[in-house]
Design a protein around this motif. Structure first.
Motif, PDB file in Angstrom:
ATOM      1  N   GLN A 144       0.830  -1.201   0.000  1.00 44.43           N
ATOM      2  CA  GLN A 144       0.000   0.000   0.000  1.00 44.43           C
ATOM      3  C   GLN A 144       0.868   1.257   0.000  1.00 44.43           C
TER       4      GLN A 144
ATOM      5  N   GLU B  48       3.484   5.497  -1.518  1.00 39.25           N
ATOM      6  CA  GLU B  48       2.232   5.321  -2.256  1.00 39.25           C
ATOM      7  C   GLU B  48       2.445   5.606  -3.741  1.00 39.25           C
TER       8      GLU B  48
ATOM      9  N   ARG C  98      -2.142  -1.856  -4.542  1.00 38.77           N
ATOM     10  CA  ARG C  98      -3.117  -0.881  -5.046  1.00 38.77           C
ATOM     11  C   ARG C  98      -3.173  -0.911  -6.551  1.00 38.77           C
TER      12      ARG C  98
END
Length: 132
Positions: free
Chosen positions: A23, A45, A125
């Motif tokens: 993540q 991220e 993600r």
């Protein structure tokens, strides 16, 4: 695990080593870099989204080497975590890659490290967030 990060850090011109989950959250860091969790979570991220976006074309990227004017980021996707090395662009990349291979192979055989990786494993993600 920290010993492996310090071993990587011992390569000349390496400034820092970071481990992120899928993540982009910072799990561990070593070296002469900022230890601001919030800043690294934001950077992590973006790095994870970049990796996911590149992989959305159905090609797996396990090793990325990004050179900026004054920094170089070498990323290794270990599937459960992502290892990022921040270094000088002029470092001996062959020596760094050799060191990374040795450390990562040692981690694969270390049950304590594998337990840590498993405990922090999350779904990656979707890379489309960057462009869509």
């Amino acid at each position: 695990m920290e010993e492996g990060l310090r071993e990587i850090l011992a390569v000349s011109e390496v400034e820092g080593c970071l481990l992120f989950d899928n993540q982009g959250r910072l799990l561990r860091s070593e070296g002469a870099i900022s230890h601001n969790q919030h800043e690294w979570d934001e950077a992590g991220e973006v790095l994870v989204q970049t990796l996911a976006t590149l992989e959305s074309g159905s090609k797996k990227f396990s090793d990325l080497d990004i050179i900026f004017m004054d920094k170089r980021l070498v990323m290794r996707d270990l599937e459960k975590v992502i290892l990022v090395v921040i270094c000088d662009p002029e470092l001996d990349i062959a020596l760094l890659r050799l060191t990374l291979n040795v450390v990562i192979n040692r981690w694969k055989g270390n049950s304590k490290v594998q337990r840590f990786f498993n405990d922090h494993h999350t779904q990656r993600r979707d890379g489309e967030r960057i462009f869509g």
